[in-house]
Design a protein around this motif. Structure first.
Motif, PDB file in Angstrom:
ATOM      1  N   GLU A 248      77.820  42.451  -9.670  1.00  0.00           N
ATOM      2  CA  GLU A 248      77.880  43.799 -10.223  1.00  0.00           C
ATOM      3  C   GLU A 248      79.304  44.327 -10.229  1.00  0.00           C
ATOM      4  O   GLU A 248      80.141  43.916  -9.424  1.00  0.00           O
TER       5      GLU A 248
ATOM      6  N   SER B  69      77.807  47.299 -14.670  1.00  0.00           N
ATOM      7  CA  SER B  69      77.561  46.024 -15.337  1.00  0.00           C
ATOM      8  C   SER B  69      77.131  44.983 -14.316  1.00  0.00           C
ATOM      9  O   SER B  69      77.529  45.035 -13.151  1.00  0.00           O
ATOM     10  N   CYS B  70      76.311  44.056 -14.778  1.00  0.00           N
ATOM     11  CA  CYS B  70      75.800  42.996 -13.910  1.00  0.00           C
ATOM     12  C   CYS B  70      75.793  41.706 -14.719  1.00  0.00           C
ATOM     13  O   CYS B  70      75.246  41.672 -15.826  1.00  0.00           O
TER      14      CYS B  70
ATOM     15  N   PRO C  57      65.562  42.030 -16.405  1.00  0.00           N
ATOM     16  CA  PRO C  57      66.649  42.608 -15.623  1.00  0.00           C
ATOM     17  C   PRO C  57      66.464  44.102 -15.464  1.00  0.00           C
ATOM     18  O   PRO C  57      65.872  44.760 -16.311  1.00  0.00           O
TER      19      PRO C  57
ATOM     20  N   TRP D  44      67.772  47.798 -12.866  1.00  0.00           N
ATOM     21  CA  TRP D  44      68.609  48.406 -11.838  1.00  0.00           C
ATOM     22  C   TRP D  44      67.746  49.225 -10.888  1.00  0.00           C
ATOM     23  O   TRP D  44      66.862  49.957 -11.324  1.00  0.00           O
TER      24      TRP D  44
ATOM     25  N   ARG E 245      71.153  45.099 -22.512  1.00  0.00           N
ATOM     26  CA  ARG E 245      71.304  43.729 -22.059  1.00  0.00           C
ATOM     27  C   ARG E 245      71.894  42.873 -23.170  1.00  0.00           C
ATOM     28  O   ARG E 245      71.716  43.166 -24.353  1.00  0.00           O
TER      29      ARG E 245
ATOM     30  N   SER F 126      73.602  46.083 -18.401  1.00  0.00           N
ATOM     31  CA  SER F 126      74.462  47.218 -18.088  1.00  0.00           C
ATOM     32  C   SER F 126      73.634  48.481 -17.992  1.00  0.00           C
ATOM     33  O   SER F 126      72.546  48.582 -18.576  1.00  0.00           O
TER      34      SER F 126
ATOM     35  N   CYS G 109      71.487  45.525  -9.026  1.00  0.00           N
ATOM     36  CA  CYS G 109      70.975  44.800 -10.184  1.00  0.00           C
ATOM     37  C   CYS G 109      69.935  43.788  -9.690  1.00  0.00           C
ATOM     38  O   CYS G 109      70.100  43.178  -8.624  1.00  0.00           O
TER      39      CYS G 109
END
Length: 123
Positions: A6, A21-22, A34, A36, A71, A79, A95
């Motif tokens: 991240e 961001s990841c 994905p 958060w 994504r 993100s 993330c």
């Protein structure tokens, strides 16, 4: 090594914006669902500031209209754009994703978490 990395946390005043961001690293073939999560001081990790599953996105009620999840499947990144931040958004943001990767001829899948990134919103 398979992992989620991240970036993008920091400190901002109320009303400001941040972008988290990841990125999945390692020999990743796919990234699934994905999202958060966040954990405020003294509280349990919250089930999803935003989760993308099956192509749809779900937002926790308190962030609707302010946070946007995006994504990039090709880059295997996800993100979180956070606008109109409030002091109550202060938390460590994590993330999470299911990652598929190959080790020789065998494909593995697993649930992975990033290391967490601090977001602090001052009033």
């Amino acid at each position: 090594q398979v992992q989620l990395v991240e970036s993008g946390g920091g400190s901002v005043q109320a009303g400001g914006s941040l972008r988290l961001s990841c990125a999945a690293s390692g020999s990743i073939s796919s990234m699934y669902d994905p999202g958060w999560y966040r954990q405020a001081p003294g509280k349990q990790r919250e089930l999803g500031a935003a989760i993308a599953a099956g192509g749809s996105t779900t937002y926790e009620d308190s962030v609707k209209g302010r946070f946007t999840l995006s994504r990039d499947n090709a880059k295997k990144t996800v993100s979180l754009e956070m606008n109109m931040l409030k002091p109550e958004d202060t938390a460590v943001y994590y993330c999470n994703a299911h990652l598929a990767y190959n080790s020789g001829p065998v494909q593995y899948t697993g649930d992975y978490w990033g290391q967490g990134t601090q977001v602090t919103v001052s009033s």
